[in-house]
Scaffold this motif. Structure first.
Motif, short mmCIF file in Angstrom:
data_model
loop_
_atom_site.label_atom_id
_atom_site.label_comp_id
_atom_site.label_asym_id
_atom_site.label_seq_id
_atom_site.Cartn_x
_atom_site.Cartn_y
_atom_site.Cartn_z
N GLU A 99 0.85 -1.20 0.00
CA GLU A 99 0.00 0.00 0.00
C GLU A 99 0.89 1.25 0.00
O GLU A 99 1.93 1.27 0.65
CB GLU A 99 -0.90 0.00 1.25
CG GLU A 99 -1.93 1.11 1.25
CD GLU A 99 -2.96 0.96 2.37
OE1 GLU A 99 -4.16 1.06 2.09
OE2 GLU A 99 -2.56 0.73 3.53
N SER A 100 0.46 2.29 -0.72
CA SER A 100 1.28 3.51 -0.79
C SER A 100 1.12 4.31 0.50
O SER A 100 0.14 4.15 1.23
CB SER A 100 0.85 4.37 -1.98
OG SER A 100 -0.44 4.89 -1.74
N TYR A 101 2.09 5.22 0.73
CA TYR A 101 1.95 6.14 1.87
C TYR A 101 0.69 6.96 1.71
O TYR A 101 0.00 7.25 2.69
CB TYR A 101 3.16 7.08 1.93
CG TYR A 101 4.46 6.46 2.40
CD1 TYR A 101 4.50 5.62 3.51
CD2 TYR A 101 5.65 6.76 1.76
CE1 TYR A 101 5.70 5.08 3.96
CE2 TYR A 101 6.85 6.22 2.19
CZ TYR A 101 6.87 5.38 3.29
OH TYR A 101 8.05 4.85 3.73
N LEU A 102 0.37 7.37 0.49
CA LEU A 102 -0.81 8.22 0.28
C LEU A 102 -2.09 7.47 0.65
O LEU A 102 -2.94 8.00 1.38
CB LEU A 102 -0.87 8.69 -1.18
CG LEU A 102 -2.08 9.56 -1.52
CD1 LEU A 102 -2.15 10.81 -0.66
CD2 LEU A 102 -2.06 9.95 -3.00
N ASP A 103 -2.22 6.22 0.18
CA ASP A 103 -3.43 5.46 0.52
C ASP A 103 -3.50 5.18 2.02
O ASP A 103 -4.59 5.18 2.61
CB ASP A 103 -3.50 4.16 -0.30
CG ASP A 103 -3.88 4.43 -1.74
OD1 ASP A 103 -4.60 5.42 -1.98
OD2 ASP A 103 -3.43 3.69 -2.64
N THR A 104 -2.35 4.95 2.62
CA THR A 104 -2.33 4.74 4.08
C THR A 104 -2.81 6.00 4.79
O THR A 104 -3.66 5.94 5.68
CB THR A 104 -0.89 4.39 4.55
OG1 THR A 104 -0.47 3.22 3.85
CG2 THR A 104 -0.82 4.14 6.04
N ALA A 105 -2.28 7.15 4.38
CA ALA A 105 -2.65 8.42 5.04
C ALA A 105 -4.12 8.73 4.81
O ALA A 105 -4.82 9.20 5.72
CB ALA A 105 -1.77 9.55 4.53
#
Ligand code: CP
Length: 331
Positions: A99-105
């Motif tokens: 999972e990307s940092y963006l989707d996590t955030a």
């Protein structure tokens, strides 16, 4: 009748707000922002473990994708002292599954958080995430770039020692692995804002190209750099970033640049010895100086870390001005 701790803090704040919604770089903060954070931090420090109700009903996530002792513990304890609910994601998060940092955030943001604290190996991630989530992003260290709350706690420690509002006429000597240091990236920015005279001393290979563009004076002799300094700030040799490949041996580095009592004695007689931690004893700083020497401020820095982070969490979570974060682009 003496004021309650709550009244004292509200009075110290005097209805002031930060000019920013996120803290991703010291460049974001004005002189007034920095002094607002410090005014409130000093009051929080006075009450230490007192549980304030200010952020009741607010939540925060610590998203630490890289190891931490001081920063993670102090953000978490600070939030709890303000009655916030906290959760930690990081090394066990779904980033490990791709999972990307963006989707996590954005997933975290869907929990309607007030604050996400981000530490990661890559420079620029907190600034990028701040443009995409409604929660306030605080940079807890991004790669070799910046670590703004470390610089805030360091500057508070220095200003309290010098009993001043700025550092005009004060010499700060920074020694060590400057190339790999995000602590340096934020420290040099805040010291410039406070008008300090900044010296750096390091092996040539630990100095970034054009480091003098930060307005610092470079020394290859640690003894010359320490002469008359008011603050001696040692940095860690960051082996996890490959630093050992930039010097012949750690033993030689320690001999040439490690801070001993004899070296500290070259600085001003009231000089403070500082280090962001974790300290590599007998490499960055000789063991006997670390915690017990009267000139060592290393544990005072840790204590000020709690106060500064409480101040930031209150200011970012409870604004006096009802404006909300503008310009968030949802993907
Ligand atoms: N100074 C600092 O950032 O320490 P930690 O890595 O333990 O958080």
């Amino acid at each position: 009748m003496s004021p309650t701790p709550e009244d004292d803090l509200i009075s110290a704040r005097a209805n002031r707000d930060l000019s920013v919604f996120d803290v991703t770089s010291i460049d974001d903060l004005s002189f007034a922002d920095i002094h607002l954070i410090f005014d409130i931090a000093r009051r929080f420090r006075h009450y230490q473990t007192y549980k304030f109700p200010f952020n009741k009903g607010c939540s925060m996530v610590n998203a630490f994708f890289e190891n931490s002792t001081r920063t993670l513990a102090s953000f978490d304890l600070s939030a709890k002292n303000l009655s916030m609910d906290t959760s930690n994601v990081g090394s066990s998060s779904s980033v490990k599954k791709g999972e990307s940092y963006l989707d996590t955030a954005m997933t975290m943001d869907a929990y309607n958080l007030k604050v996400i604290v981000v530490r990661c190996q890559e420079a620029g991630v907190p600034e990028f995430l701040a443009r995409h989530v409604k929660a306030s992003i605080i940079n807890a260290g991004d790669g070799w770039h910046e670590h703004p709350t470390q610089a805030l706690l360091d500057a508070l420690t220095i200003l309290d020692h010098t009993h001043s509002q700025d550092l005009n006429g004060k010499i700060v000597t920074i020694i060590g692995d400057i190339l790999h240091s995000r602590v340096f990236g934020s420290l040099v920015r805040i010291l410039k804002k406070l008008n300090a005279t900044i010296r750096v001393a390091a092996p040539e290979t630990f100095l970034p190209a054009h480091v003098e563009n930060f307005g610092v004076t470079c020394f290859h002799s640690v003894e010359q750099a320490l002469d008359g300094a008011h603050i001696v700030y040692a940095l860690r040799v960051q082996e996890e970033r490959g630093a050992a490949g930039f010097i012949p041996t750690l033993r030689e580095y320690s001999k040439m640049f490690g801070i001993s009592k004899a070296r500290l004695n070259l600085a001003d007689k009231n000089a403070l010895l500082m280090h962001p931690g974790p300290v590599r004893r007998d490499i960055d700083v000789h063991s006997a100086l670390v915690a017990l020497d009267p000139q060592s401020a290393i544990l005072t820095q840790v204590e000020n870390g709690m106060a500064v982070r409480k101040s930031l969490l209150w200011l970012l979570s409870q604004r006096q001005d009802p404006r909300t974060k503008q310009g968030v682009q949802r993907r």
